[in-house]
Design a protein around this motif. Structure first.
Motif, PDB file in Angstrom:
ATOM      1  N   VAL A  24       0.854  -1.185   0.000  1.00 28.91           N
ATOM      2  CA  VAL A  24       0.000   0.000   0.000  1.00 28.91           C
ATOM      3  C   VAL A  24       0.890   1.236   0.000  1.00 28.91           C
ATOM      4  CG1 VAL A  24      -1.780   1.309   1.237  1.00 28.91           C
ATOM      5  CG2 VAL A  24      -1.823  -1.207   1.271  1.00 28.91           C
ATOM      6  N   LEU A  25       0.839   1.969  -1.118  1.00 32.22           N
ATOM      7  CA  LEU A  25       1.523   3.250  -1.212  1.00 32.22           C
ATOM      8  C   LEU A  25       0.507   4.301  -0.807  1.00 32.22           C
ATOM      9  CD1 LEU A  25       3.248   2.686  -4.673  1.00 32.22           C
ATOM     10  CD2 LEU A  25       4.185   2.225  -2.395  1.00 32.22           C
ATOM     11  N   VAL A  26       0.827   5.110   0.205  1.00 33.39           N
ATOM     12  CA  VAL A  26      -0.146   6.047   0.756  1.00 33.39           C
ATOM     13  C   VAL A  26       0.343   7.483   0.635  1.00 33.39           C
ATOM     14  CG1 VAL A  26       0.724   5.787   3.131  1.00 33.39           C
ATOM     15  CG2 VAL A  26      -1.598   6.626   2.752  1.00 33.39           C
ATOM     16  N   ASN A  36       5.289  17.258   8.453  1.00 31.30           N
ATOM     17  CA  ASN A  36       5.134  17.079   9.905  1.00 31.30           C
ATOM     18  C   ASN A  36       3.762  16.533  10.276  1.00 31.30           C
ATOM     19  OD1 ASN A  36       7.737  17.909  10.550  1.00 31.30           O
ATOM     20  ND2 ASN A  36       7.136  20.057  10.701  1.00 31.30           N
ATOM     21  N   LYS A  37       2.744  16.965   9.572  1.00 32.53           N
ATOM     22  CA  LYS A  37       1.397  16.455   9.822  1.00 32.53           C
ATOM     23  C   LYS A  37       1.231  15.077   9.181  1.00 32.53           C
ATOM     24  CE  LYS A  37      -3.462  17.781   9.606  1.00 32.53           C
ATOM     25  NZ  LYS A  37      -4.433  18.759   9.108  1.00 32.53           N
ATOM     26  N   ALA A  38       1.790  14.897   7.979  1.00 31.23           N
ATOM     27  CA  ALA A  38       1.651  13.624   7.264  1.00 31.23           C
ATOM     28  C   ALA A  38       2.273  12.465   8.048  1.00 31.23           C
ATOM     29  CB  ALA A  38       2.271  13.730   5.874  1.00 31.23           C
ATOM     30  N   TYR A  55       0.511   9.040   9.055  1.00 34.89           N
ATOM     31  CA  TYR A  55       1.144   7.762   8.692  1.00 34.89           C
ATOM     32  C   TYR A  55       1.226   6.848   9.914  1.00 34.89           C
ATOM     33  CZ  TYR A  55       4.821   4.681   6.774  1.00 34.89           C
ATOM     34  OH  TYR A  55       5.562   3.619   6.341  1.00 34.89           O
ATOM     35  N   ASN A  56       1.693   7.389  11.023  1.00 39.30           N
ATOM     36  CA  ASN A  56       1.799   6.591  12.249  1.00 39.30           C
ATOM     37  C   ASN A  56       0.429   6.166  12.765  1.00 39.30           C
ATOM     38  OD1 ASN A  56       4.628   6.599  12.330  1.00 39.30           O
ATOM     39  ND2 ASN A  56       4.675   8.560  13.389  1.00 39.30           N
TER      40      ASN A  56
END
Length: 145
Positions: free
Chosen positions: A29-31, A100-102, A106-107
């Protein structure tokens, strides 16, 4: 949010020419997180990915989900999925969420897969990676929400 899913027999992520992580049967999965995404988008996307029936039964019909086959996820951040190529020859990435938000999103996505008892492996957010895979089918699906 954009997710490019590839049904794989295996996927491996290399960082600095060293094997970092790998999975067997499952989904690469590329997000890409976009500027208007919310945490609700993550929850909806995770549910869609783990329940999407794109694995074949004995009759070659797409009847099984990742959960049904006990498959794994290889999750890799890929801001370039936000590329806008309508003008000129150089893509723009204005729709991509700031890093920074991405990374928080992601986490959060990783945690939601774990909370759904999905085996998950990852790359490193923002790193230069080399991905090796065998696309099974081939089956490649773009999801957006």
């Amino acid at each position: 949010m954009k997710c490019l899913l590839q049904r794989v027999s295996y996927a491996k992520v290399y960082i600095e020419n060293k094997l970092y992580s790998q999975i067997d049967k499952g989904l690469l999965v590329l997000v890409c997180f976009c500027v208007n995404d919310t945490r609700q988008n993550i929850e909806l996307m995770v549910k869609k990915i783990i329940n999407l029936r794109i694995f074949e039964d004995n009759n070659k019909k797409f009847n099984f989900s990742l959960k049904d086959i006990n498959g794994s996820i290889m999750l890799v951040s890929q801001f370039t999925l936000a590329a806008d190529t309508k003008k000129g020859n150089r893509p723009s990435f204005f729709e991509a969420m700031e890093p920074n938000k991405a990374i928080e999103f992601y986490n959060e996505m990783i945690e939601q897969f774990k909370n759904n008892n999905i085996e998950i492996r990852t790359g490193i957010f923002g790193a230069s990676m080399r991905i090796e895979l065998t696309n099974d089918g081939p089956v490649t699906i773009m999801l957006e929400n």
